[in-house]
Every structure is written in structure tokens, then in C-alpha cells.
Enzyme design. Structure first.
Site, PDB file in Angstrom:
ATOM      1  N   ASP A 170     -27.902 -37.819 -40.687  1.00  0.00           N
ATOM      2  CA  ASP A 170     -27.382 -36.809 -41.609  1.00  0.00           C
ATOM      3  C   ASP A 170     -26.673 -37.519 -42.749  1.00  0.00           C
ATOM      4  OD1 ASP A 170     -28.256 -34.569 -40.165  1.00  0.00           O
ATOM      5  OD2 ASP A 170     -26.455 -34.552 -38.925  1.00  0.00           O
ATOM      6  N   ASP A 218     -32.786 -30.302 -41.930  1.00  0.00           N
ATOM      7  CA  ASP A 218     -31.901 -29.197 -41.549  1.00  0.00           C
ATOM      8  C   ASP A 218     -31.966 -28.071 -42.581  1.00  0.00           C
ATOM      9  OD1 ASP A 218     -31.048 -30.775 -39.386  1.00  0.00           O
ATOM     10  OD2 ASP A 218     -29.287 -31.505 -40.477  1.00  0.00           O
TER      11      ASP A 218
END
EC number: 3.4.23.36
Length: 172
Positions: A124, A142
Site C-alpha cells: 500500500d 484497492d
């Protein structure tokens, strides 16, 4: 005389491939360019690049579960992607309200599966914040999953094309 079948929406898997490509390209850039756990401001007061890792799911759900969650979330993502691809194969190409969100979810899920299998976690790197309130870090995969899920919910609630026309007994 047989009617020619409508082409399926499987062509939308090209969008899934584009999502996977952008996701993996961005993560390769992150892994080669950004320091771990160090904010790099993009827009002061709102947006950082912030390289971090997630062994769980959204909002680090089950990230401290001991390792089994890697295989659970991998199997779940592959299963959901397979189901959505099957639904795409049964969807007419022009039904973009179904095809677009399915393709986004598939691309995002596969992008994160690749991370789990290659790294043992998801990379991330997008961090949004206002003051001391920070949104959990996320990535392009995501974003595609969330956008697709919202599309499935919104178009599923408001698309009346598959509903029966009142008083006719016929489907549209």
C-alpha cells in the site's frame, strides 16, 4: 433460423488487465523508489506517498491473524474473480453497468493476489489525511475494488433494465 448470440462482456477483461498492469507498475515504482514507513508529501495537509504493507484485508482486517489469512484472502479473491468472470461471460457486451464494475473488482482482486503470492502481503502506498485524521493506506487495486463494489451496489439498486415492465408481463 437461429438467432446470432450477443457477444459476451468478456472483452471487459481487458479493463481488468489494465487495472492489474497499472497496479503492478505502481507497486514496482513504490518498491524501488519510496522509503518504508516514511511520508513523502504529494499535497501538504491531504496526501502522502507512504510505503507500507498489509497482510490482512481492508483496513488491515485480520492482519495479525498468524499467516493463514494470506491463503484465505487469496482464495477468496480468486473465487470472487472467477464468479464475476463467469457473470461477465453471461452478460451482453453492451451492459456496461454490470460489466464495468465486475471488471474493476476482478482487476483489483487479481492485483492484490499477485502481491500476496509474490511478497506475502499487499503493498500500500496512497495515504490521505486531514490534520491528525489519517485514512488507512491503500493502492490502485484497492481503489478499483471499491469503485467496482460501489458500481455493483448503485447500478444494482437503480438499474431497472432487467425488471418487469408494469402491466405487460414482459421483461424489458
Amino acid at each position: 433460423m437461429s438467432q446470432r448470440p450477443n457477444p459476451s462482456a468478456l472483452i471487459w477483461l481487458l479493463l481488468s488487465a489494465l487495472v492489474v498492469g497499472l497496479d503492478q507498475w505502481s507497486k514496482a515504482w513504490v518498491l524501488s523508489s519510496l522509503p518504508e514507513y516514511t511520508p513523502v508529501p504529494v499535497i501538504d495537509g491531504f496526501w502522502n506517498w507512504y510505503r507500507t504493507y498489509n497482510t490482512g484485508a481492508a483496513f488491515s482486517f485480520l492482519s495479525d491473524a498468524g499467516g493463514w489469512q494470506l491463503w484465505f484472502f487469496t482464495a477468496l479473491a480468486v473465487g470472487i474473480s472467477g464468479l464475476l468472470a463467469f457473470w461477465l461471460s453471461r452478460t451482453a457486451r453492451g451492459q456496461w453497468r454490470s460489466a464495468l464494475p465486475y471488471a474493476l473488482v476482478i482487476g483489483g482482486a487479481i492485483g492484490n493476489v499477485i502481491d500476496r503470492l509474490m511478497h506475502g502481503h499487499v503493498v500500500d502506498f496512497i495515504q490521505w489525511y486531514i490534520g491528525s485524521h489519517t485514512w488507512p493506506s491503500f493502492n490502485i487495486a484497492d481503489s478499483a475494488i471499491v469503485g467496482g463494489a460501489i458500481g455493483i451496489a448503485v447500478f444494482g439498486l437503480f438499474d431497472k433494465s432487467d425488471k418487469q415492465q408494469p402491466g405487460t408481463g414482459n421483461l424489458r
